[in-house]
Design an enzyme around this catalytic site. Structure first.
Site, PDB file in Angstrom:
ATOM      1  N   ASP A 357       0.851  -1.182   0.000  1.00 50.27           N
ATOM      2  CA  ASP A 357       0.000   0.000   0.000  1.00 50.27           C
ATOM      3  C   ASP A 357       0.896   1.245   0.000  1.00 50.27           C
ATOM      4  O   ASP A 357       1.736   1.418   0.900  1.00 50.27           O
ATOM      5  CB  ASP A 357      -0.904  -0.004   1.233  1.00 50.27           C
ATOM      6  N   LEU A 358       0.747   2.083  -1.030  1.00 54.76           N
ATOM      7  CA  LEU A 358       1.587   3.281  -1.138  1.00 54.76           C
ATOM      8  C   LEU A 358       1.224   4.287  -0.046  1.00 54.76           C
ATOM      9  O   LEU A 358       0.044   4.497   0.255  1.00 54.76           O
ATOM     10  CB  LEU A 358       1.425   3.920  -2.512  1.00 54.76           C
ATOM     11  N   ASP A 400      -4.241   2.676  -4.876  1.00 53.96           N
ATOM     12  CA  ASP A 400      -2.795   2.536  -4.667  1.00 53.96           C
ATOM     13  C   ASP A 400      -2.453   1.231  -3.983  1.00 53.96           C
ATOM     14  O   ASP A 400      -1.398   1.104  -3.367  1.00 53.96           O
ATOM     15  CB  ASP A 400      -2.279   3.724  -3.841  1.00 53.96           C
TER      16      ASP A 400
END
Length: 634
Positions: A357-358, A400
Site C-alpha cells: 500500500d503506497l 494505490d
C-alpha cells in the site's frame, strides 16, 4: 543433428548419381552399380537417421516405436533398389534375385503401413471424422487413378506372377498413402508435424518417379529414376533430423497447423484433372468440353479455398477478440497488471501473499493531478514486476493497493521479497516533469495448515496494517499476536458494551482471539463492567479452541484477565475432542464441550477421562445443551 553433416553425407552420393545419369545420357551402358548404389546407400543412411531419431530423449513411446519401424523398413528397401534398376534397364526380368527384391519391398511397405496405422491420432468429433474421411477418400481415389494409368494399365497380357506382384504392391502403396493422408489430416501428438510432412514428400516423390518410368522409355534417361531415388533417400533422412531436433528441444508435441483446413484433397483433384487433359488432348471434338469441365472444377475449388480462408480469418479474429475480452476482464487497464478478479482466482493456490500500500498517494493526486498519479502507479507496477521472481504474480487491487502472490512450491526466498520491493520503490520516480519519492507499507503472510484463501488475504492485510503502525517504508510479517490490529477501539468497545448491557450474572461471552489480544482489552473490559455495575467474577469469556495456541501474548492476556477476576472457558463445541494441552498450559477456569455423541464404551471412557482431568485441575466441565451452558453431573 547438424544440417552440415547431412549435406556432407548426401552431397557425394548425389554427385555420383548425377554423373552416372549424364554418362547414361551420353550412351554409356557399363557399370550399372554406379546407378543403383548411391540410392541404396542413401536409403540405408536415411534409415540410420530414423533409428537415431527413435532414440532421442523425451520422445513419446508411440513415436519411438514408429521411427524404429520405419528405420527397419528403410534398411529392407535399400538392397532391393539394385535388382529393380537392372530390370528396368533390360537386365533380369525375373529370377530369384528379382523375386527377393519384390519380397523385401512388400515386407517394407507392410511394416510402414503397420507403423502408420499404430500412430495415435488426436481425438476429434464424429463430424470431424466424416469430413476427414471424405478428404482422405478423395486423395485415395486420385492416387488409384495415377497408379492405374502409369503402372497397372500396361500389364495387360503380362505373366500372372508379374500382374499379381504389381497388383499387391499397388494395393500396399494405396494403403500407405491412405495412412499418411489420415495422419496429415487428423494430426498426431506422437510425431513431429514437419517430420510427417517430409515423409509425405517421400510418397509424392515416389509417385512422380513411378509416373516418369513409362514417360522416359529410353535407356539413356534411366539416370533420372536414380536421381529420384536419391531425393527420396534425402527426404527420409530429413524426416529423422526434424524429429530428432524437435524431441531434443523438449517439444514432443507437434506444432498446430496454421490452417484449420487442408488443401491436399484439392491438389489431388487438380492433379487428376491435369492427367485427364493429358490423355485426351488429341481428341479435338471433346477438347472444349474437357477444358470447360476442368475450368469449372478449378473455379469451384478456388472459390471453396477462398471461403475456407475467409472463415479461418473470421475464426482468428474471434479468438483474438475473446483474448482481448479476457485480458480486459482480468487485467488493470492502467498498469497492465492482473486485477482483483485474476488475483482472487490465483489466491486459491497461493502459498504466500504480499500486500503493498503506497504511503500518502492521495496527496500526489490532490496536489499534482491525476496524470502524475497515474504515471506513478504505472512505474510502481513496473518496479514490482522487477523486484519479484518470474513465477510470482503481481496484481493491482485498486487505487494505490498492489499485491504479490507466491505460487505453491515457491516459498523459498520469501523472506527477501519485502526488502527487495521496498528497495525498488525507494528510488525516485520521474514522471510528467516531477521527481517523486515513493514509500510503501508491505504486509507478508504465508499459508499455514487449515488456512483458506481469505484467511491468507486477511493475514496479509493485518501484517500490512502492522507495518503502517511501525512507520512509512516498512514491512511486517503476520504472526498470531497481530490478529487484533484490524479491530478498532471504537468497534471493540461498542461490541462489549452491547453484550454486557443485556447480560445477567453469571453470564458467558464468546470472544475471539483477535479481540482478546488487541491492545488494552483487559482495561476496557474492566471499565465496562464497572460502568454496568457488574462484578468481574460473574463473567466468563468463552475462547474458541480453534483460534488458540500456546504463546506468550495469549498467556499474558489471560493472566491479566484472571487477575481481574474474569473467568476463562475453553470452548470445544463443534468438535469431538478436548484440547488437554491448552487446559494444562493456560489458566482456564472451565471447559465447554458438546453433549456425548455416542453411548459406546470408547466415547464414554473418553468423556469420563476428560471430566476427571478437568475436576482434578480445578476446572469446571460444562456441556452445551440446547443453547445453554449447564454444569455436568460427571
Amino acid at each position: 543433428m547438424k544440417t552440415s553433416r547431412l549435406l556432407a553425407v548426401y552431397a557425394p552420393l548425389f554427385t555420383v548419381a548425377a554423373a552416372w545419369a549424364l554418362l547414361r545420357l551420353a550412351g554409356y551402358e557399363g557399370a550399372l552399380v554406379l546407378g543403383w548404389l548411391p540410392g541404396a546407400i542413401g536409403i540405408a543412411v536415411g534409415g540410420g537417421y530414423l533409428l537415431a531419431a527413435s532414440r532421442t530423449p523425451g520422445l513419446d513411446p508411440a513415436g519411438r516405436r514408429f521411427w524404429r519401424h520405419l528405420a527397419i523398413a528403410a534398411l529392407l528397401i535399400a538392397p532391393s533398389t539394385g535388382p529393380f534398376t537392372e530390370a528396368s534397364l533390360g537386365g533380369r526380368k525375373s529370377g530369384p534375385l528379382l523375386f527377393a527384391a519384390v519380397g523385401l519391398l512388400a515386407v517394407a511397405l507392410l511394416l510402414v503401413l503397420w507403423a502408420l496405422l499404430r500412430l495415435p491420432t488426436r481425438v476429434r468429433g464424429r463430424r470431424d471424422w466424416l469430413r476427414l474421411g471424405l478428404d482422405a477418400a478423395t486423395v485415395l481415389v486420385c492416387s488409384a487413378t495415377f497408379l492405374w494409368h502409369f503402372v497397372l494399365r500396361g500389364v495387360a497380357g503380362a505373366p500372372l506372377p508379374q500382374v499379381l506382384g504389381l497388383s499387391v504392391l499397388s494395393v500396399l502403396c494405396l494403403l500407405a498413402v491412405l495412412a499418411v493422408v489420415k495422419l496429415i489430416l487428423a494430426g498426431t501428438n506422437a510425431v513431429d508435424a514437419r517430420a510427417l510432412r517430409a515423409l509425405a514428400l517421400v510418397v509424392v516423390i515416389g509417385a512422380v518417379g513411378s509416373a516418369l518410368v513409362p514417360v522416359l522409355p529410353s535407356p539413356r534417361l534411366a539416370g533420372v529414376s536414380d536421381l529420384v531415388t536419391m531425393f527420396e533417400a534425402l527426404m527420409v533422412a530429413v524426416a529423422g533430423v526434424l524429429q530428432a531436433r524437435r524431441a531434443g528441444a523438449g517439444q514432443t508435441v507437434p506444432v498446430e497447423r496454421r490452417r484449420p483446413y487442408s488443401v491436399l484433397p484439392y491438389l489431388a483433384v487438380a492433379a487428376v484433372n491435369l492427367l485427364l487433359v493429358a490423355v485426351t488432348v488429341d481428341e479435338l471434338g471433346t477438347l472444349p468440353v474437357l477444358f470447360g469441365a476442368v475450368t469449372a472444377t478449378g473455379a469451384v475449388v478456388a472459390r471453396q479455398l477462398l471461403a475456407f480462408r475467409d472463415n479461418d480469418g473470421l475464426l482468428r479474429s474471434l479468438r483474438e477478440h475473446q483474448r482481448l475480452l479476457h485480458e480486459q476482464a482480468t487485467h488493470d487497464a492502467l498498469t497492465g497488471l492482473p486485477n482483483r478478479a485474476l488475483f482472487n482466482e490465483r489466491l486459491e493456490h497461493a502459498t504466500a501473499a504480499i500486500l503493498v500500500d503506497l504511503d500518502d498517494f492521495k496527496a500526489v493526486n490532490d496536489t499534482l493531478g491525476h496524470p502524475v498519479g497515474d504515471g506513478l502507479l504505472v512505474e510502481v507496477g513496473r518496479r514490482l514486476r522487477a523486484a519479484v521472481r518470474p513465477t510470482d504474480l503481481v496484481a493491482r487491487l485498486g487505487g494505490d493497493e498492489f499485491a504479490v502472490l507466491v505460487p505453491e512450491g515457491s516459498q523459498d526466498g520469501l523472506d527477501g521479497l519485502p526488502a527487495r520491493i521496498l528497495a525498488e520503490l525507494d528510488r525516485p520516480v520521474h514522471t510528467h516533469g516531477h521527481v517523486l519519492t515513493v514509500t510503501a507499507s508491505v504486509g507478508v503472510a504465508a499459508r499455514t495448515d487449515g488456512d483458506g484463501a481469505q484467511d491468507l488475504l486477511r493475514h496479509a492485510d493485518i501484517a500490512m496494517y502492522a507495518a503502517k503502525r511501525r512507520g512509512k517504508g516498512t514491512h511486517a510479517r503476520y504472526t498470531p499476536d497481530l490478529s487484533g490490529l484490524l479491530m478498532t477501539p471504537e468497534s471493540r468497545l461498542g461490541d462489549l458494551r452491547r453484550a454486557i448491557a443485556v447480560a445477567r450474572p453469571p453470564f458467558t461471552l464468546e470472544v475471539g482471539r483477535a479481540a482478546l489480544v488487541s491492545p488494552g482489552f483487559t482495561a476496557e473490559l474492566s471499565a465496562l463492567l464497572a460502568e454496568a455495575g457488574l462484578e468481574p467474577g460473574g463473567l466468563t469469556l468463552a475462547l474458541p479452541a480453534a483460534q488458540l495456541a500456546v504463546d506468550g501474548v495469549l498467556r499474558r492476556v489471560m493472566r491479566e484477565l484472571r487477575a481481574a477476576g474474569v473467568g476463562l472457558a475453553l470452548d470445544q463445541t463443534g468438535t469431538n475432542t478436548v484440547r488437554l494441552d491448552l487446559l494444562s498450559a493456560l489458566p482456564f477456569t472451565a471447559v465447554i464441550v458438546e453433549p456425548l455423541a455416542g453411548d459406546d464404551d470408547r466415547s464414554r471412557a473418553f468423556a469420563e477421562a476428560a471430566a476427571r482431568f478437568a475436576r482434578d485441575a480445578g476446572i469446571d466441565y460444562r456441556v452445551r445443551s440446547e443453547g445453554s451452558l449447564l454444569e455436568s453431573a460427571l
